[in-house]
Design a protein around this motif. Sequence first.
Motif, PDB file in Angstrom:
ATOM      1  N   LYS A  54       0.859  -1.180   0.000  1.00 18.25           N
ATOM      2  CA  LYS A  54       0.000   0.000   0.000  1.00 18.25           C
ATOM      3  C   LYS A  54       0.897   1.231   0.000  1.00 18.25           C
ATOM      4  CE  LYS A  54      -3.951  -0.139   2.172  1.00 18.25           C
ATOM      5  NZ  LYS A  54      -5.104   0.166   1.369  1.00 18.25           N
ATOM      6  N   SER A  56       1.046   5.387   0.471  1.00 20.06           N
ATOM      7  CA  SER A  56       0.308   6.537   0.993  1.00 20.06           C
ATOM      8  C   SER A  56       0.848   7.807   0.346  1.00 20.06           C
ATOM      9  CB  SER A  56       0.417   6.618   2.516  1.00 20.06           C
ATOM     10  OG  SER A  56       1.753   6.777   2.906  1.00 20.06           O
ATOM     11  N   SER A 121      -4.357   6.646   0.446  1.00 16.89           N
ATOM     12  CA  SER A 121      -3.466   5.518   0.189  1.00 16.89           C
ATOM     13  C   SER A 121      -4.138   4.606  -0.827  1.00 16.89           C
ATOM     14  CB  SER A 121      -3.146   4.765   1.483  1.00 16.89           C
ATOM     15  OG  SER A 121      -4.313   4.231   2.045  1.00 16.89           O
TER      16      SER A 121
END
Length: 156
Positions: A54, A56, A121
């Motif tokens: 992930k 951000s 994100s």
Amino acid sequence: MYFWKSICLLALIASIQATQVKKCPKNSARKLEANEVTISNCPKNKCTLKRNTKVSIEMKVIPTRDFKELNNDISGILLDVPLPFPGIYGTSACPHIYDAAGENMVGCPLKANETYTYKNSFDILPIYPTVTLEIHCALGDGQGDAACFQIPARIK
């Protein structure tokens, strides 16, 4: 002497954490400075986005006009062809708009010349190919963008 060394160290740390951004071509949104954009795992020169992770993003937004609504325009540009990031492209950016300090969610509308912080994100999906590309990140509506930047990146 200690004071100046501390200042230099803080400036160095800030420059390492900031992402080098470019102005979007053919776009009237103001140019964002490196200290106004932070992307996780993105050093100054080129972002390496790892699949199955992930990422951000945080950026300052200072619109030059009022915006009732903002949408995400986040895509990868490969051989001059924009490829939208699934699940984020075209979605509302309003739930991700905070005050200038980035502490309180304010959403939309946005007022001209006010400072906001966009925080979001998104997943780097395992289906993404391992390529070098340009990431295009814009927030806007049908009449133009409140903020836009591009960065060189690599998906691995």
